[in-house]
Design a protein around this motif. Structure first.
Motif, PDB file in Angstrom:
ATOM      1  N   GLY A 143       0.775  -1.176  -0.013  1.00  0.00           N
ATOM      2  CA  GLY A 143       0.179   0.083   0.090  1.00  0.00           C
ATOM      3  C   GLY A 143       0.768   1.242  -0.021  1.00  0.00           C
ATOM      4  N   SER A 155      -1.886  -4.979  -6.596  1.00  0.00           N
ATOM      5  CA  SER A 155      -2.340  -4.706  -5.416  1.00  0.00           C
ATOM      6  C   SER A 155      -3.291  -5.687  -4.737  1.00  0.00           C
ATOM      7  CB  SER A 155      -3.154  -3.185  -5.355  1.00  0.00           C
ATOM      8  OG  SER A 155      -3.445  -2.796  -4.096  1.00  0.00           O
ATOM      9  N   SER A 212      -7.408  -1.893  -4.077  1.00  0.00           N
ATOM     10  CA  SER A 212      -6.760  -1.525  -5.307  1.00  0.00           C
ATOM     11  C   SER A 212      -6.022  -0.482  -5.511  1.00  0.00           C
ATOM     12  CB  SER A 212      -7.805  -1.467  -6.585  1.00  0.00           C
ATOM     13  OG  SER A 212      -8.660  -0.816  -6.473  1.00  0.00           O
ATOM     14  N   SER A 214      -3.467   2.734  -3.509  1.00  0.00           N
ATOM     15  CA  SER A 214      -2.421   2.825  -2.350  1.00  0.00           C
ATOM     16  C   SER A 214      -2.693   3.805  -1.330  1.00  0.00           C
ATOM     17  CB  SER A 214      -1.126   3.578  -3.143  1.00  0.00           C
ATOM     18  OG  SER A 214      -1.631   4.947  -3.601  1.00  0.00           O
TER      19      SER A 214
END
Length: 335
Positions: A143, A155, A212, A214
């Motif tokens: 992340g 991710s 999905s 950060s």
């Protein structure tokens, strides 16, 4: 070996919630109660689904196994990536144009599922508890990297992998411990507490559950790891709570739990048309019940033998159902 009805019942319940969650998503921004329900579902439905996928994983890394996985997962991914791209263009969806490795909508699951099987080849060589700890650490670390996102489903692959790995390590007897009375009672408290917390937490970003984006994109570049750890705990408790209430006995609908991939891949055509045409709206509880009924109908239709026969070549790479039908007709004509 006879299939365990509990797991098929669980997959059927979860695929219904996948469809229902997608049905109500357009109304989450306007109705706080619908947003609460939507986020409540998303705390557990994919983690539980991924857990069950890991439960049935073999973890073999030989060449034949990898080729079978590629045929089972990557080939349908490419086919449906093309189909959805063409479909989105046809219905006038704005973001229809993406690269082949930028999964359209829910197709990320196929790409991630293939990756989880590949990761399992190495992680199964590590002691169970340690492997899960490492997987969680990877899920927390990714992340912090803004470049790891939706492309290649990277991710989600790392964030959801601990649930897949847990499924791999646990046995049937472990899972069925959830059916104990004490667990079921505790699960009610957990489910109600999470629903209450979601309702009163202001403006919680759904990106934490979708996994999905950060931490920077989610507005917590420094302490995102702690937030994701809380999401892990919540999702695990919610998945346990829901699975505790899945019936163990076989019923007329149990067999549909063996066909969830068809529902998962095909329901998006319905959902996207509904969204583009704004066909439905929610003004009261009856409207919500109506959407639940429509969701259940979509699951039933897409789980039917007729749909299986038409789409089996694209999803499974086989034509056994069609050949069986024509074979029976040929036998009937001869007699």
């Amino acid at each position: 070996m006879e299939r365990n009805a509990y797991f098929d019942n669980a997959k059927l319940a979860l695929i219904f919630l996948v469809v229902f969650g997608h049905m109500i998503q357009p109304f989450t921004s306007d109705l706080h109660s619908i947003n609460t329900l939507y986020m409540w579902i998303y705390t557990f439905h994919m983690p539980a689904f991924i857990f069950l996928s890991g439960f049935f994983a073999k973890g073999s890394g030989n060449k034949d196994y990898i080729m079978k996985l590629a045929k089972k997962l990557l080939l349908p991914y490419i086919i449906f990536q093309i189909l959805y791209t063409v479909f989105y263009f046809y219905i006038g969806k704005d973001d229809w144009q993406t690269g082949i490795f930028y999964p359209q909508w829910s197709l990320w699951f196929l790409f991630s599922l293939f990756s989880w099987h590949m990761l399992l080849y190495w992680f199964k060589k590590i002691p169970a508890v340690l492997s899960v700890i490492i997987a969680i650490q990877l899920g927390l670390i990714v992340g912090y990297f803004g470049d790891i996102g939706h492309t290649f489903s990277l991710s989600r692959t790392f964030v959801f992998f601990p649930f897949f790995l847990l499924g791999y390590w646990l046995k049937t007897d472990h899972v069925l411990l959830l059916k104990k009375k004490g667990v079921k009672i505790a699960s009610l408290v957990i489910m109600l507490s999470v629903a209450t917390a979601i309702y009163f937490v202001p403006d919680m970003n759904t990106g934490w559950l979708l996994a999905s984006k950060s931490y920077g994109m989610l507005g917590m570049p420094e302490y995102g790891g702690l937030a994701r750890l809380l999401v892990y705990v919540t999702s695990a408790l919610m998945a346990v709570s829901i699975l505790a209430w899945i019936p163990k006995s076989k019923n007329r609908l149990t067999v549909l739990g063996t066909r969830t991939l068809y529902v998962y891949l095909l329901h998006g055509f319905f959902i996207q048309i509904f969204r583009e045409t704004q066909l439905f709206e929610i003004n009261n509880a009856l409207d919500l019940i109506g959407l639940a009924v429509i969701s259940a109908t979509i699951v039933l239709v897409l789980s039917s033998k007729a749909i299986q026969g038409v789409w089996q070549p694209f999803i499974e790479g086989k034509t056994s159902i069609i050949r069986g039908v024509f074979g029976r007709k040929a036998e009937h004509n001869q007699t």
